[in-house]
Design an enzyme around this catalytic site. Structure first.
Site, PDB file in Angstrom:
ATOM      1  N   CYS A   2       0.840  -1.194   0.000  1.00 15.12           N
ATOM      2  CA  CYS A   2       0.000   0.000   0.000  1.00 15.12           C
ATOM      3  C   CYS A   2       0.878   1.247   0.000  1.00 15.12           C
ATOM      4  O   CYS A   2       2.043   1.198   0.353  1.00 15.12           O
ATOM      5  CB  CYS A   2      -0.878   0.021   1.233  1.00 15.12           C
ATOM      6  SG  CYS A   2      -1.794  -1.486   1.483  1.00 15.12           S
ATOM      7  N   ARG A  27       3.467   0.867  -7.434  1.00 11.16           N
ATOM      8  CA  ARG A  27       3.568  -0.161  -6.404  1.00 11.16           C
ATOM      9  C   ARG A  27       2.494  -1.236  -6.559  1.00 11.16           C
ATOM     10  O   ARG A  27       2.593  -2.292  -5.955  1.00 11.16           O
ATOM     11  CB  ARG A  27       3.443   0.489  -5.028  1.00 11.16           C
ATOM     12  CG  ARG A  27       4.599   1.403  -4.708  1.00 11.16           C
ATOM     13  CD  ARG A  27       4.309   2.204  -3.473  1.00 11.16           C
ATOM     14  NE  ARG A  27       4.173   1.343  -2.325  1.00 11.16           N
ATOM     15  CZ  ARG A  27       5.075   1.226  -1.377  1.00 11.16           C
ATOM     16  NH1 ARG A  27       6.162   1.913  -1.435  1.00 11.16           N
ATOM     17  NH2 ARG A  27       4.890   0.423  -0.363  1.00 11.16           N
ATOM     18  N   TRP A  74      -3.441  -2.346  -1.291  1.00  8.03           N
ATOM     19  CA  TRP A  74      -3.173  -3.684  -1.837  1.00  8.03           C
ATOM     20  C   TRP A  74      -3.804  -4.630  -0.832  1.00  8.03           C
ATOM     21  O   TRP A  74      -3.325  -4.768   0.285  1.00  8.03           O
ATOM     22  CB  TRP A  74      -1.664  -3.887  -1.933  1.00  8.03           C
ATOM     23  CG  TRP A  74      -1.244  -5.157  -2.622  1.00  8.03           C
ATOM     24  CD1 TRP A  74      -1.072  -5.355  -3.961  1.00  8.03           C
ATOM     25  CD2 TRP A  74      -0.904  -6.395  -1.986  1.00  8.03           C
ATOM     26  NE1 TRP A  74      -0.661  -6.646  -4.195  1.00  8.03           N
ATOM     27  CE2 TRP A  74      -0.547  -7.303  -3.014  1.00  8.03           C
ATOM     28  CE3 TRP A  74      -0.870  -6.836  -0.667  1.00  8.03           C
ATOM     29  CZ2 TRP A  74      -0.159  -8.610  -2.750  1.00  8.03           C
ATOM     30  CZ3 TRP A  74      -0.486  -8.147  -0.407  1.00  8.03           C
ATOM     31  CH2 TRP A  74      -0.134  -9.018  -1.454  1.00  8.03           C
ATOM     32  N   ASN A 100      -0.648   1.391   6.286  1.00 11.06           N
ATOM     33  CA  ASN A 100       0.122   0.353   5.590  1.00 11.06           C
ATOM     34  C   ASN A 100       0.526  -0.681   6.612  1.00 11.06           C
ATOM     35  O   ASN A 100       0.944  -0.319   7.715  1.00 11.06           O
ATOM     36  CB  ASN A 100       1.420   0.933   5.012  1.00 11.06           C
ATOM     37  CG  ASN A 100       1.189   1.681   3.723  1.00 11.06           C
ATOM     38  OD1 ASN A 100       0.049   1.804   3.280  1.00 11.06           O
ATOM     39  ND2 ASN A 100       2.257   2.190   3.147  1.00 11.06           N
ATOM     40  N   GLY A 101       0.476  -1.954   6.241  1.00 12.89           N
ATOM     41  CA  GLY A 101       0.913  -3.002   7.159  1.00 12.89           C
ATOM     42  C   GLY A 101      -0.243  -3.909   7.546  1.00 12.89           C
ATOM     43  O   GLY A 101      -1.305  -3.888   6.911  1.00 12.89           O
ATOM     44  N   GLU A 481      15.971 -16.503 -11.883  1.00 15.65           N
ATOM     45  CA  GLU A 481      15.573 -15.107 -12.069  1.00 15.65           C
ATOM     46  C   GLU A 481      14.784 -14.939 -13.382  1.00 15.65           C
ATOM     47  O   GLU A 481      13.770 -14.244 -13.422  1.00 15.65           O
ATOM     48  CB  GLU A 481      16.811 -14.200 -12.055  1.00 15.65           C
ATOM     49  CG  GLU A 481      16.542 -12.729 -12.351  1.00 15.65           C
ATOM     50  CD  GLU A 481      15.553 -12.062 -11.397  1.00 15.65           C
ATOM     51  OE1 GLU A 481      15.158 -12.676 -10.391  1.00 15.65           O
ATOM     52  OE2 GLU A 481      15.137 -10.919 -11.682  1.00 15.65           O
ATOM     53  N   LYS A 485      10.932 -13.578 -13.716  1.00 16.72           N
ATOM     54  CA  LYS A 485      10.600 -12.422 -14.558  1.00 16.72           C
ATOM     55  C   LYS A 485       9.449 -12.761 -15.497  1.00 16.72           C
ATOM     56  O   LYS A 485       8.490 -12.008 -15.640  1.00 16.72           O
ATOM     57  CB  LYS A 485      11.846 -12.066 -15.360  1.00 16.72           C
ATOM     58  CG  LYS A 485      12.312 -10.703 -15.522  1.00 16.72           C
ATOM     59  CD  LYS A 485      12.524  -9.770 -14.389  1.00 16.72           C
ATOM     60  CE  LYS A 485      12.273 -10.222 -13.020  1.00 16.72           C
ATOM     61  NZ  LYS A 485      12.513  -9.366 -11.930  1.00 16.72           N
ATOM     62  N   GLU A 488       6.187 -13.178 -13.560  1.00 14.86           N
ATOM     63  CA  GLU A 488       5.698 -11.913 -13.003  1.00 14.86           C
ATOM     64  C   GLU A 488       4.950 -11.077 -14.036  1.00 14.86           C
ATOM     65  O   GLU A 488       3.875 -10.592 -13.758  1.00 14.86           O
ATOM     66  CB  GLU A 488       6.895 -11.057 -12.523  1.00 14.86           C
ATOM     67  CG  GLU A 488       7.431 -11.371 -11.163  1.00 14.86           C
ATOM     68  CD  GLU A 488       8.626 -10.471 -10.823  1.00 14.86           C
ATOM     69  OE1 GLU A 488       9.620 -10.450 -11.575  1.00 14.86           O
ATOM     70  OE2 GLU A 488       8.564  -9.794  -9.788  1.00 14.86           O
ATOM     71  N   HIS A 504      14.124 -36.237 -13.134  1.00 10.37           N
ATOM     72  CA  HIS A 504      13.578 -36.878 -11.927  1.00 10.37           C
ATOM     73  C   HIS A 504      12.127 -36.452 -11.696  1.00 10.37           C
ATOM     74  O   HIS A 504      11.771 -35.962 -10.628  1.00 10.37           O
ATOM     75  CB  HIS A 504      14.449 -36.551 -10.713  1.00 10.37           C
ATOM     76  CG  HIS A 504      15.843 -37.065 -10.852  1.00 10.37           C
ATOM     77  ND1 HIS A 504      16.143 -38.410 -10.855  1.00 10.37           N
ATOM     78  CD2 HIS A 504      17.020 -36.426 -11.050  1.00 10.37           C
ATOM     79  CE1 HIS A 504      17.447 -38.571 -11.028  1.00 10.37           C
ATOM     80  NE2 HIS A 504      17.993 -37.375 -11.148  1.00 10.37           N
ATOM     81  N   LYS A 603       5.499  -3.803  -5.347  1.00  6.70           N
ATOM     82  CA  LYS A 603       6.938  -3.546  -5.491  1.00  6.70           C
ATOM     83  C   LYS A 603       7.680  -3.816  -4.194  1.00  6.70           C
ATOM     84  O   LYS A 603       8.771  -4.370  -4.194  1.00  6.70           O
ATOM     85  CB  LYS A 603       7.127  -2.085  -5.918  1.00  6.70           C
ATOM     86  CG  LYS A 603       8.558  -1.645  -6.065  1.00  6.70           C
ATOM     87  CD  LYS A 603       9.114  -2.106  -7.387  1.00  6.70           C
ATOM     88  CE  LYS A 603      10.592  -1.839  -7.549  1.00  6.70           C
ATOM     89  NZ  LYS A 603      11.191  -2.838  -8.454  1.00  6.70           N
TER      90      LYS A 603
END
Ligand code: G6P
Length: 608
Positions: A2, A27, A74, A100-101, A481, A485, A488, A504, A603
């Site tokens: 947020c 964000r 968020w 926020n939180g 990575e 990407k 995302e 396997h 973010k």
């Protein structure tokens, strides 16, 4: 996560709040709202979805008032909806809060309030905060006393900005583990969870400390500890270029930031390398710290992937045992700290809740902590024993690119110092390694110059459903990575696999049309990965071979080959990741996704 903004001064607050929220749009969020102290009390407007919805709604209301707070949400507790959007008020309307939180004990606190007849309008933990502060304020009649009583009963994390209806010319703040800053203007003050929100107004900021409260008026701010005692502090000047928060002609922030990687790598290198020597003295990092017997690297998401790559690099060059741990796991695993362990925490934002907790856990066990962070003044930077800053500049796209690259550079330099001080690297090898690292920015440019290749490939393969990325050693870290990407921003199912592990179980998922990207940069294992690629080709996969020039993989049947310039094997991740970033970006754009703000993502993840 947020975002919070606030303004108090002589100007109309609403347009400044909306402008600030726009700067936090990157964000990622699902609803937004603002509250303004007007002549008629506190006026609130909220809207679900993109900020443009709120802007349109607020435009039709002409909110008048020179003090206000705003929020982008968020969703954590309660679905994204107008009702659950912040600001939230106490039932009597005396207190209005943005937060926020996460208030962890909100259920028990809510039940208590409900038992006494309190009726809640939303499903959020934030409304419980408003109710609690409202109740305390009703009892004691003093905003600071009400806030401090709330802080003493709250568990969890919060940065809150509060308007009290009876205190028209003031904004109150309180913070625990969620970042919040106060910007200082001429006869006006700003509040923000992130520096970019206020960068176009001021660079002079106060950092609100943990478990601290603040009272803002147009002409200044006062800070208080939990018991209401004044905390002395000075504003600091933020060293951040305001243009970093602008697209400057690029179609998207992600594309802009991908192209900023040579600059970010070069600036980060220059910060710590002078006259052929690595110098970490600005962070107080001396020889003693650089001679650990064990290293633990912690981080989340891409920062963890930097750690995964550095594990190979440090062990290979310095022969010091390295463990890389997801910060979210590390913090709860009752880790066995050995003597002379160094814990390295990697984080772009410096605010990731799990990474911050990992730093605290390490410190509590007496381990030395070294942070690699991009944002100055951030919580991790302030709490770790030492901090090395990456010089990536503000990163706006949710999917990190340039911060990842800058983190690798700091990691390579650390590896060289560990190796030198551990007696594993002579002067000649040290000098040649430094010049290999110095050559990376130019080599990155040559990859970026070929971006059309990746755009065309993305256009051709836009209907791909499953992607696997395989490699060995540090190439596997690059795959992790690359896969993140792609997931995302393009939402295409992608998995990174250690090349030798594929057979396997996972190979059962390979069928006609599956895309497999093989990363090959290491001569010692390239042929083995090439053989694994042959195995998937025989099962109908389409294979891309991402190769370091000069790597001796031999001939095999990959239909597409992407090459990156030759470089010493340890430092190849810096180059290999670029084609994977570009492919992810172009695939996302081709699929019509919001590449800078992918769905469900944030973010900076300031909750567990
Ligand atoms: C979020 C971001 C990722 C990032 C991770 C860690 O999930 O979307 O891109 O890698 O957090 O963030 P940090 O700021 O600690 O590097």
């Amino acid at each position: 996560m947020c975002g919070i903004v606030g303004y108090i001064g002589k100007k109309q607050a609403a347009p400044i709040l909306l402008e600030g929220l726009k700067k936090l749009e990157y964000r990622g969020y699902d609803s937004a709202g603002i509250a303004v102290q007007s002549g008629q009390g506190i006026e609130i407007v909220k809207a679900q979805g993109r900020l443009s919805n709120l802007v349109e709604k607020a435009g039709g209301m002409s909110l008048k008032g020179t003090a206000g707070i705003g929020h982008t949400r968020w969703a954590t507790h309660g679905v994204p909806s107008e009702c659950n959007a912040h600001p939230h008020c106490s039932a009597d309307g005396a207190v209005t809060v943005v937060h926020n939180g996460i208030l962890e004990n909100f259920r028990e606190l809510k039940e208590e309030l409900a038992k006494s007849g309190y009726i809640f309008a939303s499903e959020t933990d934030t409304e419980v905060i408003a109710a609690l502060i409202g109740g305390h304020y009703h009892d004691c009649g003093d905003p600071l006393c009400a806030l401090s009583r709330f802080m003493k009963q709250a568990r969890g994390t919060y940065a809150i900005a509060v308007l009290f209806r009876d205190f028209k010319d003031e904004i109150y703040l309180a913070r625990k583990d969620s970042p919040m800053i106060v910007g200082v203007g001429e006869g006006e003050m700003f509040v923000a969870s992130d520096v970019p929100a206020i960068l176009s107004y001021t660079r002079e900021v106060y950092y609100v400390d943990n478990l601290e409260m603040a009272r803002l008026k147009a002409d200044g701010a006062l800070f208080y500890d939990l018991n209401g005692k004044i905390a002395e502090k000075q504003p600091v000047t933020v060293d951040m270029d305001p243009s970093a928060a602008e697209k400057e002609g690029w179609e998207h922030f992600m594309l802009k930031e991908i192209h900023e990687q040579p600059r970010a790598a070069a600036d980060t290198f220059r910060r710590y390398v002078r006259e052929g020597k690595i110098d970490f003295s600005e962070a107080g990092v001396g020889e003693e710290l650089l001679k650990p017997s064990r290293i633990v690297i912690v981080g989340c998401g891409s920062a963890y992937h930097v750690g995964a790559a550095l594990q190979y690099v440090i062990e290979e060059l310095a022969r010091i045992p390295v463990r890389v741990e997801l910060a979210s796991e590390f913090r709860y695993r009752n880790f066995i700290f050995e003597e002379n362990s160094l814990v390295i925490a990697i984080s772009q934002s410096g605010e990731t809740a799990d990474t911050l907790a990992a730093v605290r856990e390490a410190k509590a066990h007496g381990a030395k902590t070294l942070a690699v962070v991009n944002v100055q003044g951030s919580s991790i930077a302030r709490e770790a024993d030492h901090t090395l800053f990456t010089v990536a500049g503000a990163e706006i796209a949710v999917a990190t690119t340039k911060a990842y690259s800058a983190q690798l550079i700091v990691g390579y330099l650390l590896a060289l110092e560990f190796a030198r001080l551990n007696g594993k690297m002579g002067e000649k090898e040290y000098a040649s390694s430094l010049s290999e690292i110095a050559s990376l920015p130019e080599k990155m440019q040559t990859i970026l110059a070929r971006k059309e290749e990746y755009r065309a490939f993305a256009a051709e393969r836009f209907n791909v459903h499953d992607v696997f990325m395989i490699g060995r050693g540090v190439d596997y870290a690059v795959c992790m990575e690359g896969a993140l990407k792609l997931k995302e921003v393009s939402y295409v199912h992608t998995e990174a696999y250690a090349a030798g592990e594929l057979k396997h179980g996972t190979i059962s998922l390979i069928e006609k049309g599956t895309l497999v990207v093989g990363v090959l940069s290491r001569n010692s294992v390239a042929e083995k990965t090439a053989a694994n690629l042959e195995e998937v080709i025989s099962r109908g996969a389409n294979v891309v071979c991402l190769m370091r020039e000069g790597c001796t993989a031999g001939r095999f049947g990959a239909e597409t080959v992407w090459t990156v310039p030759s470089v010493a094997e340890c430092f190849a991740p810096s180059l290999l990741v670029l084609p994977l970033q570009l492919f992810s970006y172009y695939l996302s754009v081709r699929l019509g996704h919001d590449v800078d703000k992918p769905r469900n993502l944030a973010k900076s993840v300031t909750v567990e």
